[in-house]
Every structure is written in C-alpha cells, then in structure tokens.
Design an enzyme around this catalytic site. Structure first.
Site, PDB file in Angstrom:
ATOM      1  N   PHE A   1       0.853  -1.191   0.000  1.00 21.01           N
ATOM      2  CA  PHE A   1       0.000   0.000   0.000  1.00 21.01           C
ATOM      3  C   PHE A   1       0.885   1.236   0.000  1.00 21.01           C
ATOM      4  O   PHE A   1       1.626   1.484   0.952  1.00 21.01           O
ATOM      5  CB  PHE A   1      -0.974   0.063   1.181  1.00 21.01           C
ATOM      6  CG  PHE A   1      -1.871   1.260   1.080  1.00 21.01           C
ATOM      7  CD1 PHE A   1      -3.022   1.217   0.301  1.00 21.01           C
ATOM      8  CD2 PHE A   1      -1.541   2.461   1.682  1.00 21.01           C
ATOM      9  CE1 PHE A   1      -3.828   2.348   0.146  1.00 21.01           C
ATOM     10  CE2 PHE A   1      -2.340   3.598   1.532  1.00 21.01           C
ATOM     11  CZ  PHE A   1      -3.482   3.528   0.769  1.00 21.01           C
TER      12      PHE A   1
ATOM     13  N   LYS B   1       1.952  11.208   7.298  1.00 21.91           N
ATOM     14  CA  LYS B   1       1.104  10.936   8.467  1.00 21.91           C
ATOM     15  C   LYS B   1       1.542  11.662   9.740  1.00 21.91           C
ATOM     16  O   LYS B   1       1.267  12.844   9.882  1.00 21.91           O
ATOM     17  CB  LYS B   1       0.969   9.423   8.651  1.00 21.91           C
ATOM     18  CG  LYS B   1       0.221   8.798   7.474  1.00 21.91           C
ATOM     19  CD  LYS B   1      -0.396   7.455   7.734  1.00 21.91           C
ATOM     20  CE  LYS B   1      -1.387   7.128   6.629  1.00 21.91           C
ATOM     21  NZ  LYS B   1      -1.001   6.015   5.790  1.00 21.91           N
TER      22      LYS B   1
ATOM     23  N   ASP C   1       9.037   2.877   2.266  1.00 22.98           N
ATOM     24  CA  ASP C   1       7.878   3.702   2.568  1.00 22.98           C
ATOM     25  C   ASP C   1       7.576   3.546   4.053  1.00 22.98           C
ATOM     26  O   ASP C   1       7.055   2.527   4.494  1.00 22.98           O
ATOM     27  CB  ASP C   1       6.690   3.258   1.702  1.00 22.98           C
ATOM     28  CG  ASP C   1       5.444   4.104   1.940  1.00 22.98           C
ATOM     29  OD1 ASP C   1       5.418   4.853   2.940  1.00 22.98           O
ATOM     30  OD2 ASP C   1       4.501   4.014   1.129  1.00 22.98           O
TER      31      ASP C   1
END
Ligand SMILES: *Cc1c(COP(=O)(O)O)cnc(C)c1O
Length: 398
Positions: free
Chosen positions: A141, A255, A226
């Site tokens: 993802f 985030k 990531d």
C-alpha cells in the site's frame, strides 16, 4: 432521528461513497480520546492510520500551528520563507539524511520518490529513455494515485481505474529469491514497506531488509522504504528499518509528520540522489509552506521530547504479551512491533470492531476483512491499554 443519524444521512446524500466508516460522528478529541456528537467518549486505537502518534490535538503542535498561522501560512516556493530552513535542518539532523523534498500527502511523497529514482536511473545507469523499472511487493500500500494503484495487487484499489502506468514489477513480499529474479539492467529501485500496515501488519522474514540492502548496494539499485505508516516512532524506533540495522537510500514519511494537523509528507535521501532535480522539474504549491514546516517541527519535537518511540517499544511489548493470552478459536495470530499490532482472525473482523465500538467504546478498524489493527496514539498510558485489553478480551469471550 438522533443527531448521529442526521449527520450520517447528510454525509451519505452528498459524499462520494469511497469509505465505509464506523458510525461514530466525532466532534472533538484530546490525546487518545474521541468524543462524538452525543457526548460519548471513545478510546482511539487506530490513530488515523498512525497520523496522530502524538495524540489528538497535541497542545504543543496546536500552539505552533496557531502562532505560524497568525504570521504567514503560504508563500509558495516562488519566494523563500523563514521556517522551511529550520525544518530542513531539524529533520536532517534527526534522521541522518542529507536532503529533504517536502510534499503534502503520503501518496505525493511516493510519487515524488518514483520520479526521483527514475531520473537518478537515467542519469546514473545509462538506461534507455522510458525503460526504467521499479520493483515493488505484493500486497503493497503506497497510496491512491493512478501511478501508485498501477502496481497494487488489491483488485478493489485497482479495477476500472486503468490504463495503468508501466514500469513496475511485483515480487511476493518476503520472497528474496523472486525479488532477485526480477532484477534487470533497467532496475532503478526496489520500493517497499518495512512492515505492511494496510495488508494487516505483515512482517517479512527476519533478514529480508538486510538482504535487499545488500542486493541494492551490490547492483547499484536504490532501496526505497515507505515509512509513512511505520515511521516516526510507531514500531518502537524512529524508523522501522532501524530494527534491522540498515539504512535505505530513500525514505518516504508523512502521516505523523504533522501529528494529524495538516497534510505534511517528505522524501528523504542523500545529496546525490535528491540532487537530480533542477528548478522547474518538480514541485508543489503547498509543499514546504511555512505553516507545514512549523507544524512538522513541533510534531517532530513532540516525538523526540516525549520519547514516543521508546514508549511505543515498552508499551507495545506489554500490550502484545497480554493480547497473546486471549484464547479464542477464531484468533489465528496476534503479532506486532511496538504499538503496531494486528489480530488476525479466521473470520470477519468487522463484527468484532462494531462490538468494541458500540459496547466498549474502543475504536479499531478491520483491515483486509479478517485482521484487526490495534495502533493507539503513542501517548497512551498503561491504564488506558489495560482498559482496551479488558474490552478486547470480553469481546472475544462472547
Ligand atoms: C497512508 C499511506 C500512504 C498514503 O498516504 P496518504 O497521505 O493517504 O496519501 C502511503 N504509504 C503508506 C505505507 C501508507 O500507510
């Protein structure tokens, strides 16, 4: 009609239907607690997918945001601003990466990483125009843009959004031999999550990241991690890759980089790698704005000053051991690192999440149908974790 139902009806009427949220309508939040429009209180065990590692509405980040918003919020990169250099310096000293490319959303950071490694490849590896290849992993993802979903293995994220961007090869996550077999002279980078969050807190075998590091060094390929979800303290270290004592060539973060206040993301790499860009070749109107920089500085300071990585490590170990004592035939595995925990079931997880929400005031969310992700803000206390544990235990006792 109560007010909760009212909000939900209006949302359904006007909103694109691309989410299936729990039916809680949050009005305010503080620390680990969320309050709905009817005044009910809930313990947040998702942390907006790890964007609020610092806890909701952290007073220090809030103050930094308000102060900066009263001075200047956006100059665009057409002009310089006085906060961006301080942010660059802070993040570089904290992470050990020489250069920073500031963006906004996580997907944008990943897109920027892709552009960077491709350009690096053309300039350093003598690859024919438009032939650069990036190896990624199954069940990845990395975001929702058209290029990123082009290399997703999740049909739901991908179907009917084509045509897809070429230039990606997919290796089974954790399978080092398959990954090796996909390398060609056109391979510029291998990009992956050190632990797969959206896939359900999935861990690669021990030594996997180290093996990739060696292959990349050996073959002059960039290792891109990531860490948008796993980074900034979530797994008990500043970055998840530190658990394997390696350093990737490039990292994407987002985030918790803003503690949930504002979308702030970044690509981190060496001078040589991020040095491929010349003026005009990449950019973002809001990326690196004084507001984003001020918020990110405060968000990073909170992670360091409140020792959130260490908290995550200690409390995560405590919580994981407790969760492992829960006996229920539907629980296949409880796994985690720091406060990044997955409870994998052999049945649908949603009914358990609904029950935790409605009967116990605990907010968790299923991922991939059968896995419950438990990832509270890292400022959570032991007592609050015990409260969550008792609820989870009760739900599995029913
Ligand atoms: C959330 C996430 C992204 C995308 O971030 P957005 O801000 O939603 O675009 C990318 N990679 C990982 C690992 C993520 O968890």
């Amino acid at each position: 009609m109560n007010s909760t139902q009212n909000y939900i009806e209006i949302e359904k009427l006007y909103g694109a239907n691309n989410y299936k949220p729990l039916d809680v309508v949050v009005e305010k939040a503080q620390g680990v607690w969320l309050y709905d429009v009817e005044g009910k209180k809930y313990l947040d065990c998702l942390s907006a997918y790890s964007a609020v590692n610092q806890g909701h509405c952290h007073p220090r980040i809030l103050e930094a945001m308000i102060k900066q918003a009263q001075k200047v919020t956006l100059t665009s990169r057409a002009f310089r601003n006085s906060v961006l250099p301080q942010y660059y310096e802070k993040i570089s000293k904290l992470t050990g990466f020489e250069k920073i490319l500031p963006m906004n959303s996580g997907a944008e950071a990943v897109e920027s990483a892709i552009k960077t490694v491709r350009k690096w490849g053309y300039q350093n590896k003598n690859i024919e125009t438009d032939k650069a290849e990036i190896i990624v992993c199954s069940e990845n993802f990395h975001g929702r843009t058209t290029t990123i979903i082009s290399f997703s293995t999740d049909e739901g994220a991908k179907a009917e959004f084509g045509p897809y961007t070429p230039g990606f090869k997919i290796a089974k996550y954790g399978d080092i031999e398959e990954l090796k077999s996909l390398i060609t002279t056109n391979t510029v980078a291998i990009m992956l999550e050190p632990i797969q969050g959206e896939a359900g807190i999935k861990f690669p075998p021990k030594g996997y990241l180290k093996a990739i590091r060696e292959i990349c060094t050996d073959k002059n390929i960039l290792m891109v991690l990531d860490e948008i979800q796993t980074g900034l303290g979530r797994t008990g270290k500043m970055f998840a890759y530190e658990h394997e004592n390696i350093k990737p060539d490039m990292v994407t973060i987002g985030k918790a980089l803003s503690g949930g206040f504002y979308p702030v993301s970044a690509v981190l790499a060496s001078k040589e790698i991020l040095g491929v860009f010349k003026p005009g070749e990449h950019g973002s109107t809001f990326g690196g704005s004084p507001l984003a920089a001020a918020v990110a500085i405060a968000a990073l300071d909170v992670i360091v000053d409140e020792k959130l990585a260490q908290r995550s490590s200690e409390l995560g170990e405590y919580f994981l051991e407790k969760l492992k004592t829960i006996k229920n035939p539907h629980i296949k595995e409880v796994r985690g690192l720091g406060l990044f925990i997955g409870i994998e079931l052999d049945t649908k997880a949603r009914p358990y999440c609904e029950k935790l929400f409605q009967q116990y005031g605990i907010l968790v969310k299923e991922t991939h149908e059968n896995i419950i992700r438990v990832a509270p803000p890292l400022v959570i206390t032991k007592e609050e974790l015990d409260f969550a544990f008792d609820a989870i235990k009760s739900v599995f006792a029913e």
